[in-house]
Design a protein around this motif. Structure first.
Motif, short mmCIF file in Angstrom:
data_model
loop_
_atom_site.label_atom_id
_atom_site.label_comp_id
_atom_site.label_asym_id
_atom_site.label_seq_id
_atom_site.Cartn_x
_atom_site.Cartn_y
_atom_site.Cartn_z
N ASP A 56 32.18 68.70 23.59
CA ASP A 56 31.18 69.68 22.41
C ASP A 56 32.40 69.96 21.62
O ASP A 56 32.66 71.19 21.64
CB ASP A 56 30.38 70.67 22.47
CG ASP A 56 29.69 70.98 21.78
OD1 ASP A 56 29.47 70.97 21.17
OD2 ASP A 56 28.73 72.06 22.72
N ARG A 57 32.08 69.48 19.98
CA ARG A 57 33.45 69.69 18.83
C ARG A 57 33.29 71.36 18.08
O ARG A 57 34.20 71.90 18.42
CB ARG A 57 33.57 68.68 18.16
CG ARG A 57 34.37 69.16 16.56
CD ARG A 57 34.25 67.75 16.44
NE ARG A 57 35.11 66.51 16.13
CZ ARG A 57 36.45 66.06 16.79
NH1 ARG A 57 37.02 66.38 15.98
NH2 ARG A 57 36.51 64.72 16.87
N ASP A 58 31.33 71.24 18.21
CA ASP A 58 31.92 72.62 17.37
C ASP A 58 31.67 74.20 18.59
O ASP A 58 32.10 74.76 17.61
CB ASP A 58 29.65 72.63 16.72
CG ASP A 58 29.62 71.68 15.79
OD1 ASP A 58 30.99 71.37 15.11
OD2 ASP A 58 28.64 71.46 15.83
N ARG A 59 31.46 73.83 19.30
CA ARG A 59 32.25 74.84 20.64
C ARG A 59 33.27 74.96 21.24
O ARG A 59 33.52 76.02 20.60
CB ARG A 59 31.09 74.30 21.98
CG ARG A 59 31.60 74.81 22.81
CD ARG A 59 30.03 76.92 23.03
NE ARG A 59 31.01 77.14 23.90
CZ ARG A 59 31.04 78.79 24.02
NH1 ARG A 59 31.54 79.64 22.61
NH2 ARG A 59 31.83 79.33 24.82
N ALA A 60 34.35 73.48 20.46
CA ALA A 60 35.16 73.91 20.39
C ALA A 60 36.18 74.69 19.87
O ALA A 60 37.03 75.68 19.38
CB ALA A 60 36.59 72.46 21.17
N ILE A 61 35.38 74.52 18.54
CA ILE A 61 35.90 74.56 17.46
C ILE A 61 35.62 76.07 17.15
O ILE A 61 36.74 77.63 17.03
CB ILE A 61 35.68 74.14 16.39
CG1 ILE A 61 36.05 72.67 16.08
CG2 ILE A 61 36.09 75.30 14.69
CD1 ILE A 61 35.31 72.58 14.92
N GLU A 62 34.52 76.27 17.18
CA GLU A 62 34.39 78.19 18.16
C GLU A 62 35.30 79.16 19.09
O GLU A 62 34.88 79.95 18.67
CB GLU A 62 32.58 78.11 18.87
CG GLU A 62 32.53 79.75 18.91
CD GLU A 62 30.53 79.78 18.80
OE1 GLU A 62 29.90 80.00 20.48
OE2 GLU A 62 30.33 78.32 18.72
N LEU A 63 35.43 78.29 19.85
CA LEU A 63 36.56 79.03 21.28
C LEU A 63 38.07 78.99 20.99
O LEU A 63 37.94 80.34 20.99
CB LEU A 63 36.58 78.32 22.44
CG LEU A 63 34.80 78.12 22.93
CD1 LEU A 63 35.19 76.87 24.17
CD2 LEU A 63 35.29 79.05 23.90
N ILE A 64 38.25 77.84 19.67
CA ILE A 64 39.53 78.29 19.52
C ILE A 64 39.77 79.70 18.19
O ILE A 64 40.73 80.76 18.16
CB ILE A 64 40.09 77.07 18.27
CG1 ILE A 64 40.74 75.76 19.61
CG2 ILE A 64 41.17 76.83 17.68
CD1 ILE A 64 40.10 74.49 19.16
#
Length: 123
Positions: A56-64
């Protein structure tokens, strides 16, 4: 004779004080840089793991972005997520602005780049 010793001590203090202050400021700047570097690398690892495990790219960016904000780093990081065959590579470029004292006559901008690779198991 006592008078000369007092004058010598004043001169020694006048020479040594700027050097000591400069070293203290340099240590503080180094601490800011190391802190930023550690936080950005940690955020890259968190993002790489999230994308590598869940995809999940969006979730990865959100976590970053969440990891950076929890550490007090505001601003707009540049986040690159590359999906390779057997790995995920995350690169974060972050510029941190640290105000400098007037004696340095400059403002400190730290360009920090964090990298992380998460290798997927081949099944």
């Amino acid at each position: 004779m006592l008078r000369n010793k007092k004058g010598a001590s004043a001169v020694e203090s006048a020479v040594a004080l700027p050097v000591v202050v400069f070293l203290i400021v340099a240590i503080i700047y180094l601490a800011f840089y190391v802190n930023t570097h550690v936080v950005v690398n940690h955020a890259a690892r968190v993002g790489a793991r999230e994308y590598g495990v869940h995809g999940d790219r969006d979730r990865a960016i959100e976590l970053i972005e969440g990891e950076l904000s929890v550490a007090g780093l505001s601003g707009e990081p540049v986040i690159l997520i590359e999906d390779q065959d057997d790995a995920v590579r995350v690169v974060i470029h972050y510029v941190r602005h640290v105000p400098a004292p007037a004696m340095l006559n400059t403002a400190g901008n730290f360009d920090v780049t964090g990298h992380a690779v998460y290798r997927r198991d081949k099944q």
